[in-house]
Design a protein around this motif. Structure first.
Motif, PDB file in Angstrom:
ATOM      1  N   SER A  20       0.851  -1.195   0.000  1.00 13.07           N
ATOM      2  CA  SER A  20       0.000   0.000   0.000  1.00 13.07           C
ATOM      3  C   SER A  20       0.880   1.237   0.000  1.00 13.07           C
ATOM      4  O   SER A  20       1.935   1.264   0.636  1.00 13.07           O
ATOM      5  CB  SER A  20      -0.935   0.022   1.214  1.00 13.07           C
ATOM      6  OG  SER A  20      -0.208   0.171   2.421  1.00 13.07           O
TER       7      SER A  20
ATOM      8  N   THR B 110      -2.789   9.974  -4.807  1.00 13.80           N
ATOM      9  CA  THR B 110      -3.138   8.565  -4.598  1.00 13.80           C
ATOM     10  C   THR B 110      -3.384   7.866  -5.931  1.00 13.80           C
ATOM     11  O   THR B 110      -2.852   6.774  -6.193  1.00 13.80           O
ATOM     12  CB  THR B 110      -4.388   8.455  -3.710  1.00 13.80           C
ATOM     13  OG1 THR B 110      -4.105   9.010  -2.416  1.00 13.80           O
ATOM     14  CG2 THR B 110      -4.831   7.009  -3.554  1.00 13.80           C
TER      15      THR B 110
ATOM     16  N   TYR C  22      -0.764   4.889  -7.400  1.00 12.90           N
ATOM     17  CA  TYR C  22      -1.182   3.499  -7.592  1.00 12.90           C
ATOM     18  C   TYR C  22      -1.150   3.092  -9.068  1.00 12.90           C
ATOM     19  O   TYR C  22      -0.851   1.940  -9.390  1.00 12.90           O
ATOM     20  CB  TYR C  22      -2.570   3.265  -7.001  1.00 12.90           C
ATOM     21  CG  TYR C  22      -2.542   2.939  -5.528  1.00 12.90           C
ATOM     22  CD1 TYR C  22      -2.069   1.717  -5.071  1.00 12.90           C
ATOM     23  CD2 TYR C  22      -2.995   3.856  -4.581  1.00 12.90           C
ATOM     24  CE1 TYR C  22      -2.049   1.406  -3.728  1.00 12.90           C
ATOM     25  CE2 TYR C  22      -2.983   3.556  -3.226  1.00 12.90           C
ATOM     26  CZ  TYR C  22      -2.502   2.325  -2.805  1.00 12.90           C
ATOM     27  OH  TYR C  22      -2.469   2.015  -1.455  1.00 12.90           O
TER      28      TYR C  22
ATOM     29  N   SER D 154       1.107  -0.030 -10.053  1.00 12.08           N
ATOM     30  CA  SER D 154       0.486  -1.214 -10.650  1.00 12.08           C
ATOM     31  C   SER D 154       1.142  -1.611 -11.957  1.00 12.08           C
ATOM     32  O   SER D 154       1.061  -2.767 -12.367  1.00 12.08           O
ATOM     33  CB  SER D 154      -1.010  -0.980 -10.875  1.00 12.08           C
ATOM     34  OG  SER D 154      -1.225  -0.038 -11.907  1.00 12.08           O
TER      35      SER D 154
ATOM     36  N   LEU E 297      -2.382  -5.270  -4.315  1.00 13.51           N
ATOM     37  CA  LEU E 297      -2.343  -3.913  -3.777  1.00 13.51           C
ATOM     38  C   LEU E 297      -3.522  -3.663  -2.846  1.00 13.51           C
ATOM     39  O   LEU E 297      -4.668  -3.986  -3.169  1.00 13.51           O
ATOM     40  CB  LEU E 297      -2.370  -2.883  -4.913  1.00 13.51           C
ATOM     41  CG  LEU E 297      -1.249  -2.963  -5.938  1.00 13.51           C
ATOM     42  CD1 LEU E 297      -1.406  -1.842  -6.971  1.00 13.51           C
ATOM     43  CD2 LEU E 297       0.120  -2.904  -5.277  1.00 13.51           C
TER      44      LEU E 297
ATOM     45  N   ILE F 120      -5.526  -0.606  -1.462  1.00 11.37           N
ATOM     46  CA  ILE F 120      -5.667   0.784  -1.847  1.00 11.37           C
ATOM     47  C   ILE F 120      -6.497   1.555  -0.824  1.00 11.37           C
ATOM     48  O   ILE F 120      -7.335   0.989  -0.120  1.00 11.37           O
ATOM     49  CB  ILE F 120      -6.284   0.938  -3.261  1.00 11.37           C
ATOM     50  CG1 ILE F 120      -7.676   0.308  -3.327  1.00 11.37           C
ATOM     51  CG2 ILE F 120      -5.373   0.289  -4.298  1.00 11.37           C
ATOM     52  CD1 ILE F 120      -8.370   0.543  -4.666  1.00 11.37           C
TER      53      ILE F 120
ATOM     54  N   GLY G 186      -6.436  -2.665  -7.551  1.00 10.69           N
ATOM     55  CA  GLY G 186      -6.870  -2.819  -6.170  1.00 10.69           C
ATOM     56  C   GLY G 186      -7.385  -4.218  -5.898  1.00 10.69           C
ATOM     57  O   GLY G 186      -8.268  -4.708  -6.602  1.00 10.69           O
TER      58      GLY G 186
END
Length: 364
Positions: free
Chosen positions: A177, A186, A190, A194, A201, A203, A231
């Motif tokens: 995370s 954010t 991510y 990814s 992950l 999230i 996610g």
């Protein structure tokens, strides 16, 4: 149609994370972990709301030692949240934590990290490598700068550097995370992460705020990521009762047609025709629906004139008037009752529909 990114799979207790597993809903207790009774009571409430994994703060050895008692009574797998003290991580694992969340950079060096990894391996517990924008190593900050939507690399490099250290110790049961209180940072972070790893992950938007601000921030950021297939587990972080986090999480999944749990609530925004306390009524119905599993549409409408028509698709609903109201099913009048009897009658019928749903499932 949303296509999930391909990730490797781990397990937190019996709950699979990543791969083809459903996206898991997580929350965190806000009780004193050393208060076993209060913590188990809150875990029970979270489980009833649909939470699938719960995280517990372990700030001291007293909290670590009671994890065995909590695990014995918990319907959910436990993640121990550890900061700064590797001894707490080891003790938490020895006392039944089914996973741990650590920031390897604040454990005190390679030897202490190895001690934690060895304990995780011995107890078959995965590690969540958690990095926040406020906990990035100084050398990485000097190289990449503070993470922003335009330059999120510091978060990614910090997390992957920790992952490489743990991999070097022969351990790969990991999820990652990288959280920021900023929505756009954010999302950007991510998306970049990814593309660079196939670890599952977790999230979320950290320090998102209260019910309104936290729901908006989390819905924007997590909705964007989930639509992009990013996610494997998530938490909606709110400065509220953690049960509210789970409610928001499932509404988010429902809105994206990723997962549905229990009934859907339809309610009108009110207008000058409303003659009942619709806000309280809707909240009380929502609390009931959170404990149900039947896939119903339930409407709470403010007036008898428009209620059944506007909520025609609802399986069951109520519409209030001045001292009187109706219960309707599929747009048709079912019962007309005094206002004081509306909610009890609706709740009783919801219990009946829930029991019928479970009976039909058993028959199949």
């Amino acid at each position: 149609m949303i296509r999930r990114r391909a990730t490797r799979q781990i397990h937190v207790g019996p709950v699979p994370i990543g791969g083809d597993a459903p996206i898991a809903v997580q929350s965190m207790c806000n009780t004193q972990t050393s208060d076993v009774e209060a913590t188990l009571a809150q875990i029970g409430g979270l489980a009833a709301a649909g939470c699938e994994i719960v995280r517990l703060a372990v700030p001291d050895m007293a909290a670590a030692r009671v994890l065995s008692a909590i695990r014995a009574g918990s319907p959910l797998p436990l993640i121990a949240d550890i900061h700064f003290d590797s001894r707490l991580a080891v003790a938490a694992l020895e006392n039944g934590a089914e996973a741990i969340r650590i920031n390897p950079g604040n454990l005190g060096g390679p030897d202490k990290l190895k001690r934690v990894v060895d304990a995780a391996r011995a107890h078959h517990a995965p590690i969540r490598v958690g990095v926040n924008s406020g906990s990035i190593a100084k050398d990485i900050l000097a190289r990449y700068g503070y993470p922003t939507p335009e330059r999120p690399e510091a978060l990614i490099e910090s997390a992957l550097d920790h992952v490489r250290q743990i991999e070097g110790l022969g351990f790969s049961e990991l999820k990652i995370s990288i959280k920021s209180p900023d929505v756009l940072t954010t999302i950007a972070s991510y998306r970049l992460l990814s593309s660079r790893t196939d670890y599952p992950l977790h999230i979320g938007v950290t320090e998102a705020g209260g019910l309104i601000a936290g729901t908006v921030k989390s819905s924007v950021a997590l909705g964007h990521l989930l639509m992009a297939g990013i996610g494997d587990t998530f938490r909606v972080s709110l400065t509220r009762d953690p049960v509210e986090e789970v409610r928001v999480a499932y509404e988010l999944l429902r809105a994206l047609r990723i997962r549905e749990r229990g009934p859907e609530l339809i309610s009108c925004p009110t207008c000058g025709r409303t003659r009942i306390n619709l806000f309280d009524l809707a909240e009380r119905v929502a609390a009931k629906l959170q404990t149900m599993r039947a896939p119903l549409k339930v409407a709470v409408m403010g007036c008898v004139v428009n209620g059944p028509g506007e909520a025609r698709e609802a399986d069951i609903g109520i519409a209030g008037g001045l001292g009187v109201g109706i219960i309707f099913k599929k747009g048709r009048l079912w019962k007309k009752l005094p206002e004081a009897e509306l909610l009890p009658a609706l709740l009783a019928e919801l219990d009946h529909l829930e029991a019928e749903y479970h009976h039909n499932r058993q028959e199949k």
